[in-house]
Every structure is written in C-alpha cells, then in structure tokens.
Design a protein around this motif. Structure first.
Motif, PDB file in Angstrom:
ATOM      1  N   LEU A  38     -79.699   4.327  35.459  1.00 55.87           N
ATOM      2  CA  LEU A  38     -78.701   4.183  35.403  1.00 55.87           C
ATOM      3  C   LEU A  38     -78.722   2.226  35.933  1.00 55.87           C
ATOM      4  N   SER A  39     -80.286   2.393  36.681  1.00 51.08           N
ATOM      5  CA  SER A  39     -80.121   0.840  36.560  1.00 51.08           C
ATOM      6  C   SER A  39     -81.045  -0.272  35.104  1.00 51.08           C
ATOM      7  N   ILE A  40     -81.519   0.744  34.384  1.00 53.12           N
ATOM      8  CA  ILE A  40     -82.968   0.149  33.893  1.00 53.12           C
ATOM      9  C   ILE A  40     -81.421   0.294  31.869  1.00 53.12           C
ATOM     10  N   LYS A  41     -81.085   1.560  32.075  1.00 57.97           N
ATOM     11  CA  LYS A  41     -80.627   1.724  30.265  1.00 57.97           C
ATOM     12  C   LYS A  41     -78.719   1.416  30.588  1.00 57.97           C
ATOM     13  N   THR A  42     -78.187   0.315  31.432  1.00 57.67           N
ATOM     14  CA  THR A  42     -77.312   0.091  32.242  1.00 57.67           C
ATOM     15  C   THR A  42     -75.802   0.393  31.188  1.00 57.67           C
ATOM     16  N   ASN A  43     -76.073  -0.456  29.567  1.00 57.93           N
ATOM     17  CA  ASN A  43     -75.753  -0.177  28.679  1.00 57.93           C
ATOM     18  C   ASN A  43     -75.177   1.421  28.117  1.00 57.93           C
ATOM     19  N   ASP A  44     -76.345   2.530  28.292  1.00 54.43           N
ATOM     20  CA  ASP A  44     -76.197   4.050  27.976  1.00 54.43           C
ATOM     21  C   ASP A  44     -74.555   4.233  28.648  1.00 54.43           C
ATOM     22  N   TYR A  45     -74.617   3.760  29.724  1.00 58.88           N
ATOM     23  CA  TYR A  45     -73.926   4.534  30.690  1.00 58.88           C
ATOM     24  C   TYR A  45     -72.101   3.988  31.058  1.00 58.88           C
ATOM     25  N   TYR A  46     -72.249   3.218  29.507  1.00 59.38           N
ATOM     26  CA  TYR A  46     -70.391   2.468  29.704  1.00 59.38           C
ATOM     27  C   TYR A  46     -69.845   3.257  28.180  1.00 59.38           C
ATOM     28  N   LYS A  47     -69.058   3.304  28.515  1.00 59.60           N
ATOM     29  CA  LYS A  47     -67.865   2.965  27.389  1.00 59.60           C
ATOM     30  C   LYS A  47     -67.188   2.063  27.006  1.00 59.60           C
ATOM     31  N   ILE A  48     -67.043   1.454  25.838  1.00 66.28           N
ATOM     32  CA  ILE A  48     -65.984   0.671  25.821  1.00 66.28           C
ATOM     33  C   ILE A  48     -64.618   0.811  24.813  1.00 66.28           C
ATOM     34  N   LYS A  49     -63.676  -0.007  25.504  1.00 61.88           N
ATOM     35  CA  LYS A  49     -62.406   0.387  25.296  1.00 61.88           C
ATOM     36  C   LYS A  49     -62.002  -0.780  25.396  1.00 61.88           C
ATOM     37  N   THR A  50     -60.512  -0.824  24.237  1.00 59.59           N
ATOM     38  CA  THR A  50     -59.928  -2.178  23.973  1.00 59.59           C
ATOM     39  C   THR A  50     -57.802  -1.530  24.004  1.00 59.59           C
ATOM     40  N   ILE A  51     -57.547  -2.386  25.381  1.00 61.97           N
ATOM     41  CA  ILE A  51     -56.910  -1.945  25.964  1.00 61.97           C
ATOM     42  C   ILE A  51     -55.418  -3.029  25.984  1.00 61.97           C
ATOM     43  N   PRO A  52     -54.655  -3.007  25.845  1.00 60.77           N
ATOM     44  CA  PRO A  52     -53.502  -4.158  24.993  1.00 60.77           C
ATOM     45  C   PRO A  52     -53.141  -4.841  26.988  1.00 60.77           C
ATOM     46  N   LYS A  53     -52.686  -6.300  26.536  1.00 66.09           N
ATOM     47  CA  LYS A  53     -52.668  -6.850  28.195  1.00 66.09           C
ATOM     48  C   LYS A  53     -51.015  -7.180  28.587  1.00 66.09           C
ATOM     49  N   ARG A  54     -50.517  -7.080  29.074  1.00 70.06           N
ATOM     50  CA  ARG A  54     -48.763  -7.591  29.051  1.00 70.06           C
ATOM     51  C   ARG A  54     -48.029  -8.264  28.224  1.00 70.06           C
ATOM     52  N   ASN A  55     -49.174  -9.174  27.841  1.00 68.02           N
ATOM     53  CA  ASN A  55     -48.347 -10.242  26.710  1.00 68.02           C
ATOM     54  C   ASN A  55     -48.817  -9.512  25.621  1.00 68.02           C
ATOM     55  N   GLY A  56     -49.629  -7.685  24.865  1.00 70.32           N
ATOM     56  CA  GLY A  56     -49.599  -6.890  23.861  1.00 70.32           C
ATOM     57  C   GLY A  56     -51.436  -7.861  22.627  1.00 70.32           C
ATOM     58  N   LYS A  57     -51.619  -8.897  23.486  1.00 67.26           N
ATOM     59  CA  LYS A  57     -53.375  -9.551  23.521  1.00 67.26           C
ATOM     60  C   LYS A  57     -54.332  -8.083  24.167  1.00 67.26           C
ATOM     61  N   PRO A  58     -55.578  -7.853  22.760  1.00 67.87           N
ATOM     62  CA  PRO A  58     -56.247  -6.602  23.313  1.00 67.87           C
ATOM     63  C   PRO A  58     -56.748  -7.068  24.297  1.00 67.87           C
ATOM     64  N   ARG A  59     -56.731  -6.186  25.825  1.00 72.08           N
ATOM     65  CA  ARG A  59     -58.516  -6.603  26.576  1.00 72.08           C
ATOM     66  C   ARG A  59     -59.415  -5.804  26.746  1.00 72.08           C
ATOM     67  N   GLU A  60     -60.874  -6.433  26.487  1.00 73.54           N
ATOM     68  CA  GLU A  60     -61.726  -4.633  26.114  1.00 73.54           C
ATOM     69  C   GLU A  60     -62.099  -4.294  27.633  1.00 73.54           C
ATOM     70  N   ILE A  61     -61.677  -3.534  27.900  1.00 76.32           N
ATOM     71  CA  ILE A  61     -62.528  -2.607  29.219  1.00 76.32           C
ATOM     72  C   ILE A  61     -63.836  -2.167  29.599  1.00 76.32           C
ATOM     73  N   SER A  62     -64.659  -1.875  29.828  1.00 77.08           N
ATOM     74  CA  SER A  62     -66.154  -0.915  29.599  1.00 77.08           C
ATOM     75  C   SER A  62     -65.510   0.113  31.233  1.00 77.08           C
ATOM     76  N   ILE A  63     -65.864   0.625  30.810  1.00 78.20           N
ATOM     77  CA  ILE A  63     -65.891   1.987  31.562  1.00 78.20           C
ATOM     78  C   ILE A  63     -66.785   2.427  32.103  1.00 78.20           C
ATOM     79  N   PRO A  64     -67.136   3.017  33.229  1.00 80.39           N
ATOM     80  CA  PRO A  64     -68.684   3.420  32.902  1.00 80.39           C
ATOM     81  C   PRO A  64     -68.514   4.845  33.329  1.00 80.39           C
ATOM     82  N   SER A  65     -69.500   5.341  33.124  1.00 71.05           N
ATOM     83  CA  SER A  65     -70.147   7.009  33.144  1.00 71.05           C
ATOM     84  C   SER A  65     -69.355   7.413  34.539  1.00 71.05           C
ATOM     85  N   TYR A  66     -69.025   8.579  35.052  1.00 75.01           N
ATOM     86  CA  TYR A  66     -69.029   9.262  36.105  1.00 75.01           C
ATOM     87  C   TYR A  66     -69.773   9.170  37.001  1.00 75.01           C
ATOM     88  N   THR A  67     -71.241   9.174  36.704  1.00 73.18           N
ATOM     89  CA  THR A  67     -72.278   9.123  37.789  1.00 73.18           C
ATOM     90  C   THR A  67     -72.518   7.160  38.169  1.00 73.18           C
TER      91      THR A  67
END
Length: 182
Positions: A38-67
């Motif tokens: 988890l500390s060395i290969k952190t990138n492997d434990y995230y899923k990147i998702k794009t969601i809209p902001k209130r103004n409609g523009k996209p916001r990138e969210i990095s969702i960590p794995s459950y662990t």
C-alpha cells in the motif's frame, strides 16, 4: 525541534508510535506485506473517476481501494484528528463551531461575501508538505515517509482520500505550528 520536544508532543497528542513496518502492522492489524504494498505501489490501489461539479465541469476523484481506505481512516482517526487546525479552518470539520453557518457568522459584518472553489486545491498540496506534517509532530524519516506515501498519490494529495481534508486544513496552519492538543 529537539527529540525531547518531539517525544513530548507525540505523548501529549497520544499519537501511535512505530519505527518499522512490523510495528505499524501490529498497530493497524494489517499484514506488514500489505502495508508495504500500500505504501510503495499506491497507484495500484486507486481507481480514478470523473464526476461533474455543481457547475457541470468535470472533477477527477481518486477512489482508494477498500483496504487503502481503511488504512487512511486509521491514520485520520489515530493521528490527523488529534491535530487541531486553525480555529478559522471551517472546511471539512464537524460540529456547530464549524461549517458554512459559522463561516458566515465570522463574515457577517462585511458588506460583500465571496464563495469560491480553489482549482486543484488538494493536488496543490505536495508529498513534501505532507511529509513535513508527519515529521514535525515527531515521526522519524521512515514513519513519516510511510504515512506520506499512504496519504498521497503521484506525489500529491488526492481528491477522494479520507485523509485529504484533514491534511489540507493542517497544511494551512500559519508557519506550520502543530502544538494544539485535542
């Protein structure tokens, strides 16, 4: 700061101490191998998702794995929530003394109000700044590095991590003075 000051600070905040990955594993009840990954290969434990902001523009969210999320929650509860940010830090804090209403109260005597969303605020907080937080409260180089790696993604604070809001409030403390006790 001297070692005695760091020890006193960590004791007064009742912060968990660890100097090896095995000691952190014992504290978190996770395997040392998993903590290492988890500390060395952190990138492997995230899923990147794009969601809209209130103004409609996209916001990138990095969702960590459950662990990773569980580990970040542990850091939040056992370390970060014990460090009080400025009394003026209203964002991401719970309780009647914080939030939009209290912030509006502080500015009620002014003629104008301004609401804004800082572009890429969390990613503007670098791993160096996060490391400084952990080392300034008394964690040694190894411990501060492990905690920083777990709380950051690609050298930045990710939008979506459980630790990002607390870290961002702490980073904004004037002159990085972390002496407050819960």
């Amino acid at each position: 700061m001297s070692q005695n000051t760091h020890t006193l600070l960590m004791d007064s905040l009742n912060l968990p101490r660890f100097e090896t990955i095995d000691e952190l594993a014992e504290l978190t009840r996770l395997s040392s191998r998993l903590l290492y990954c988890l500390s060395i290969k952190t990138n492997d434990y995230y899923k990147i998702k794009t969601i809209p902001k209130r103004n409609g523009k996209p916001r990138e969210i990095s969702i960590p794995s459950y662990t990773l999320h569980i580990l970040q929650q542990w850091i939040l509860v056992n370390i970060l929530n014990k460090i009080l940010p400025s009394n003026r830090a209203m964002a991401f804090r719970k309780g009647e003394r914080f939030g939009h209403k209290q912030n509006a109260f502080y500015h009620s005597h002014t003629l104008y109000g301004l609401s804004l969303d800082l572009k890429d605020f969390f990613p503007s907080i670098t791993a160096d700044k996060v490391y400084t937080i952990f080392s300034s409260i008394g964690y040694n180089n190894f411990s501060a590095t492990i905690l920083t790696n777990i709380c950051t993604l690609d050298g930045k604070l990710p939008q979506g991590s459980a630790c990002s809001p607390a870290i961002s409030n702490i980073v904004c403390i004037t002159r990085n003075k972390i002496y407050s006790i819960c």
